[in-house]
Enzyme design. Structure first.
Site, mmCIF file in Angstrom:
data_model
loop_
_atom_site.group_PDB
_atom_site.id
_atom_site.type_symbol
_atom_site.label_atom_id
_atom_site.label_comp_id
_atom_site.label_asym_id
_atom_site.label_seq_id
_atom_site.Cartn_x
_atom_site.Cartn_y
_atom_site.Cartn_z
ATOM 1 N N ARG A 25 -0.604 9.682 -0.448
ATOM 2 C CA ARG A 25 -1.722 10.144 -1.271
ATOM 3 C C ARG A 25 -1.635 11.618 -1.635
ATOM 4 O O ARG A 25 -1.981 12.002 -2.756
ATOM 5 C CB ARG A 25 -3.043 9.871 -0.545
ATOM 6 N N ARG B 118 -3.289 11.129 5.682
ATOM 7 C CA ARG B 118 -3.470 9.765 6.161
ATOM 8 C C ARG B 118 -2.921 8.769 5.156
ATOM 9 O O ARG B 118 -3.117 8.924 3.956
ATOM 10 C CB ARG B 118 -4.959 9.480 6.373
ATOM 11 N N GLU C 164 -6.742 2.183 -3.599
ATOM 12 C CA GLU C 164 -5.293 2.272 -3.697
ATOM 13 C C GLU C 164 -4.704 0.868 -3.862
ATOM 14 O O GLU C 164 -3.591 0.706 -4.371
ATOM 15 C CB GLU C 164 -4.756 2.916 -2.404
ATOM 16 N N HIS D 90 -12.004 12.873 -0.205
ATOM 17 C CA HIS D 90 -12.073 11.503 0.300
ATOM 18 C C HIS D 90 -12.127 11.385 1.820
ATOM 19 O O HIS D 90 -12.856 10.558 2.351
ATOM 20 C CB HIS D 90 -10.864 10.729 -0.213
ATOM 21 N N PHE E 262 0.844 -1.192 0.000
ATOM 22 C CA PHE E 262 0.000 0.000 0.000
ATOM 23 C C PHE E 262 0.876 1.238 0.000
ATOM 24 O O PHE E 262 2.081 1.161 0.287
ATOM 25 C CB PHE E 262 -0.930 -0.017 1.223
ATOM 26 N N HIS F 276 -8.219 11.856 -2.603
ATOM 27 C CA HIS F 276 -7.723 10.527 -2.985
ATOM 28 C C HIS F 276 -7.290 10.568 -4.448
ATOM 29 O O HIS F 276 -7.993 11.141 -5.282
ATOM 30 C CB HIS F 276 -8.836 9.496 -2.787
ATOM 31 N N LEU G 234 -14.781 5.803 -5.745
ATOM 32 C CA LEU G 234 -13.426 5.443 -5.361
ATOM 33 C C LEU G 234 -12.913 4.219 -6.117
ATOM 34 O O LEU G 234 -13.616 3.231 -6.262
ATOM 35 C CB LEU G 234 -13.410 5.146 -3.852
ATOM 36 N N GLN H 110 -8.215 15.145 2.798
ATOM 37 C CA GLN H 110 -7.508 14.316 1.819
ATOM 38 C C GLN H 110 -8.256 14.220 0.498
ATOM 39 O O GLN H 110 -9.437 13.918 0.468
ATOM 40 C CB GLN H 110 -7.316 12.905 2.387
#
Lengths: 417, 564
Positions: B275, B375, B244, B340, B113, B231, B241, B229
């Site tokens: 991100r 985050r 990721e 996001h 990730f 995304h 979405l 955030q």
């Protein structure tokens, strides 16, 4: 691809006119349900839910519809569109319009109604408690493990986790419950969603009460043998959970556990299998007796329960003759069933042998797409999978929004049992 | 009148985890949600949950990645707690029955990730949030004796006693429209984020910042509200979405010229930089004319083997097919950065306690702060569970031996008359609630997004204040009691406007670029002046949020330059 997507982006501003005919109900008015039409204007690739929200935003904020994620993951917006149970966010409004107008010039509205098999609270909002949640709770919907958890994770076969992921993918939207024909006849039927939930535990190697769960679901007169294989739930499910497939897997598992249920469900299934293996096709004259007392031919000593069952079936047989469903009296006489030409029966026997050798309980989560990285052994497995999961192709869910042209597979012989 | 030791508002992962943890302590617990719990937005978390569980990994490494990801704005004591407790929590979930992906030996397996130095993301296909949440709901059904569930109840306000202690909350039953004061020794807010104040957003329609606004109105400070955030991979227009996890599985980002542009922005981590970095890179490509005409770049998942896509990214196959008309296994899909996640929120300590006694917050509504300026992917589920559990535990223990006097019912009468006033506004007398909501969303997405400057944010702030004024006279169509979503929409609009105002204030105040806040008029990070949190409190005179600062807790990782 770039062209197609750019085109899609350009048509974003290509709003079209649609009419949504919504079944409304205002509980406080004292009046019954009524129809109201809303004209909306939006891009054809946006959803029916987007259309409803536009009507709500611009015209009438009192139009009630549960919704949240808009992306088919929260399961709030279960409705019927043109008679088919689905999620309002999943069906493109352009497609819904086409489906509504397949048989005429294009003037028909998109019909939106609340889900079936459950009481309506207001407009498109239903009460899912009795038809859905109570039944979910009925199947003891939590892991029954052997007490003390180990220090680390439990070691399980990787494919078993992928396997139950298909049922974990259920978003509890109720579309399958809404579409369930068995539940229409028997409101007490545990139903497709709750039985799929049950498979989530039966298929989980960490659960230690597998046999108890299966025994319970097999013995319940509204349990796994109450399903009539109509495929409606598979058609309606927006997430590829294929509830009916899970019910069939529960039945196979119950059969493997040799659970001889009082509903005669397992023996009835075995009767189909055995008769066709022996005769090549289904000799219906043998079906009842074989179901109630296996291997009855030659030793006519059915159990008292079987006699009761056979006698109880007489009205169904009479009704079959009267309504013309049973066209040939010959079919009632054992032994008069026609044989397959040539060595047809032998071929059928070989299909049985092949299936028994290659039977697997794999689902689409494990095997992925057909035709990929072909390996001789795997292709056999895929064939077996195609048998166990006939309608798990994702495209099926889109078909669920079609205007009702597609013929609904009727309940098979079992419904008449 | 319902009366409990612990009242949890919101039933996503944080709320359910808090309720279960409190119930284990043997106190009486209620969990209230404006939707059925399984409809909560934790469902949407696709990719997975981070934990340093592998013997080769360490919680320190996880913590450092999180600190670096936060652009050093995260509080390191809180991050340490989260990363230390993560492995235990994953095992707990496994024991409850979450069907986590296994490796060939049948042990828990991971995927890579963004922003992580190791593959430490545990997952269930690409429905990790859904799988965990449904398993927790199974546990709520199992423990129905200990936890009362109030499904489809909407909270309008917190109840405080004369000493400023939280003693309950006012609820409206959505099903019958009745309002009631729920008395409680402790209230835990677990109401999620505020993404609906931006349009488009990946957030569900229910994510309207209710808890943030209720706590703020009750006097609790908010923190880091400017940190929103974006995304990197959302569908243009619709905001859906794309996990990721797609990049974790190896997918590439391409501009319109077919270049893998991340080479120029994050040569080491490429698509798996954090991100904020990836979103800025994409937006730069788009702004400088190397995007597609629809204002996007492309995510190419076709480089991932098909079998793997169908096994691990199934939801994305469906999203592509159903919502973009694209078969992601055979062609790239157009994406862009989209709203996001709210890093900021109600300021809490590491036990979820806010400055108001008896009031806790956990999950996206809270700001502990473990995410700081940005985050990391797969840290949000972890945040909800760790701090959900800690809040539940702490609140339950606080309840023991506490004997508060019954709260005043004045707040209930106030809230009832507020609702009555909304319903009685004459149709056509002002703007429609939906119009204001739309203008708010478009304004925030335009001015308070990936790139910001003082002029734009100032304009957004002025718009938000005008909309607040207009909202006071906005009318609704539905005057009935049963399932009146219209009146709830009007209340939610008020919540969102408070959230948006605070975000604008924070964004204007922070005159530097850090994490998700990139100020084109202050493009550098400035540790000397701005290595600190911005706290916002409601003012008693109606002047809008009052600003103060608090220190960032640093334990062992001194701020360094941040490259990926």
């Amino acid at each position: 691809m770039a062209e197609a997507q750019q085109e899609a982006a350009q048509t974003e501003h290509d709003a079209k006119q649609y009419t949504l005919k919504v079944r409304r109900y205002k509980p406080e008015s004292g009046d019954g349900p009524y129809w109201e039409s809303f004209d909306v204007e939006l891009d054809p690739t946006l959803s029916v839910l987007d259309g409803l929200l536009q009507a709500k935003d611009r015209e009438d904020g009192s139009l009630a519809v549960r919704c949240s994620c808009r992306a088919a993951i929260c399961g709030s917006c279960g409705v019927k569109i043109n008679g088919k149970s689905t999620l309002a966010c999943l069906i493109q409004i352009g497609e819904a319009h086409e489906a509504a107008n397949r048989r005429n010039g294009g003037g028909e509205p998109i019909v939106v109604e609340p889900m079936g098999n459950m009481p309506v609270v207001k407009d498109l909002v239903t009460d899912m408690e009795s038809a859905h949640w109570e039944k979910i709770r009925r199947v003891t919907p939590w892991l029954l493990d052997d007490g003390d958890p180990p220090e680390r994770e439990r070691v399980v076969p990787p494919e078993s986790m992928v396997d139950i992921t298909q049922t974990i993918a259920c978003i509890q939207c109720g579309a399958c419950v809404s579409a369930c024909l068995s539940m229409e006849v028997d409101p007490d039927f545990i139903g497709p969603a709750a039985l799929a939930k049950a498979y989530r535990f039966v298929g989980d190697p960490r659960d230690v009460e597998t046999r108890e769960r299966l025994y319970d679901l097999a013995q319940d007169p509204h349990g796994i043998y109450d399903c009539t294989h109509c495929f409606s739930c598979i058609d309606a499910c927006p997430k590829g959970v294929a509830p009916m497939d899970q019910i069939m897997r529960l039945r196979r598992a119950a059969g493997n556990e040799e659970i001889d249920d009082k509903n005669n469900g397992h023996r009835h299934e075995a009767a189909f299998v055995n008769i066709i293996r022996k005769k090549g096709t289904l000799d219906e004259s043998l079906l009842l007796q074989e179901s109630y007392a296996q291997g009855v031919k030659g030793k006519l000593i059915p159990k008292p329960a079987a006699i009761k069952g056979l006698v109880g079936s007489i009205p169904t047989a009479v009704r079959g003759i009267r309504t013309g469903k049973m066209r040939s009296l010959r079919k009632l006489i054992p032994g008069m069933h026609h044989k397959l030409p040539g060595d047809g029966t032998e071929y059928v026997g070989r299909i049985y042998e092949h299936a028994e050798e290659h039977a697997t309980e794999l689902n689409l989560y494990i095997t992925g797409e057909e035709g990929e990285e072909p390996a001789p052994k795997e292709s056999d497995e895929r064939q077996a999978e195609a048998v166990t999961a006939p309608a798990a192709e994702p495209d099926e869910t889109v078909a669920s929004a079609d205007g009702g042209d597609a013929e609904q597979p009727g309940p098979d012989q079992e419904a008449q049992r | 009148m319902p009366k409990h030791d612990v009242l949890v508002i919101g039933a996503g992962l944080a709320g359910q985890r808090a309720a279960l943890a409190a119930a284990e302590e043997g106190v009486s617990v209620a969990i209230v949600s404006k939707v059925h719990p399984v409809r909560s937005h934790s469902n949407a978390a696709q990719g997975g949950i981070n934990a340093a569980l592998n013997p080769d990994d360490s919680w320190e490494s996880h913590a450092f990645d999180t600190v670096k990801g936060s652009d050093y704005l995260g509080d390191q004591d809180a991050i340490e707690v989260m990363c230390r407790e993560a492995p235990e929590e994953i095992l707990h979930l496994e024991h409850l029955g979450v069907p986590f992906h296994r490796n060939e030996e049948g042990l828990l397996g991971t995927r890579a990730f963004g922003g992580a130095s190791q593959a430490r993301t545990y997952y269930v296909a690409d429905i990790t949030g859904q799988a965990i949440m449904h398993v927790l709901y199974e546990q709520l059904m199992k423990h129905s004796e200990q936890v009362d569930r109030y499904e489809e109840f909407f909270s309008t306000a917190l109840a405080l006693d004369d000493d400023g202690t939280c003693v309950g909350a006012v609820m409206r039953s959505i099903r019958d429209g009745s309002m009631e004061l729920f008395e409680a020794k402790n209230v835990i807010l677990a109401t999620g984020g505020n993404g609906q104040a931006w349009q488009p957003t990946t957030n569900a329609l229910i994510c309207t910042g209710d808890g943030v606004a209720m706590a703020y109105r009750a006097g609790a400070p908010l923190m880091d509200m400017e940190m929103i955030q974006y995304h990197p991979t959302t569908l243009a227009g619709k905001g859906f979405l794309i996990t990721e996890g797609a990049r974790g599985e190896g997918a590439h980002l391409l501009n319109a010229n077919g270049e893998r542009f991340m080479e120029r922005y994050a040569p080491n981590k490429m698509e798996l930089a954090s991100r904020d970095v990836v979103s800025r890179a994409e937006q730069t490509e788009i702004n400088e004319g190397r995007g597609f005409p629809d204002g996007t770049v492309a995510l190419d998942i076709t480089v991932v083997p098909k079998k793997r896509i169908h096994e691990a990214l199934r939801e994305i196959v469906l999203v592509g097919r159903d919502f973009a008309g694209v078969d992601i296994t055979s062609e790239p899909i157009h994406i862009k950065p989209g709203n996001h996640y709210t890093m900021g929120g109600v300021k809490t300590d590491i036990d979820g306690a806010t400055e108001i006694p008896g009031l806790y917050a956990a999950g996206e509504v809270a700001c502990v702060s473990v995410h700081g300026g940005n985050r990391l992917g797969a840290n949000s589920l972890l945040d909800t569970l760790i701090f959900g559990r800690r809040s539940g535990l702490h609140a339950a223990n606080r309840a023991k031996g506490l004997n508060p006097k019954p709260p005043s019912r004045a707040i209930l009468a106030d809230e009832e008359s507020t609702v009555a006033a909304i319903v009685s506004r004459e149709r056509g007398s002002g703007r429609r609630v939906s119009e204001i909501r739309k203008e708010l969303g478009e304004t925030m997405d335009r001015y308070v997004a990936v790139f910001r400057d003082a002029d734009g944010v100032q304009r957004a702030l002025e718009t938000v204040r005008r909309l607040k004024e207009e909202a006071r006279s906005a009318y609704v169509d539905d005057t009935s009691a049963i399932f009146n979503q219209d009146v709830l929409g009007a209340i939610e609009l008020g919540f969102m406007l408070d959230n948006a105002e605070c975000t604008c204030m924070g964004a204007l105040e922070r005159k530097e670029s850090r994490g998700a806040q990139f100020r084109t008029d202050h493009p550098e990070r400035n540790d000397e002046e701005w290595l600190k949190h911005i706290d916002l409190r409601t003012s008693t005179n109606g002047d809008g949020p009052q600003i103060s600062y608090s220190d960032v807790t640093i334990t062992q990782w001194q701020p360094m330059e941040r490259t990926y």
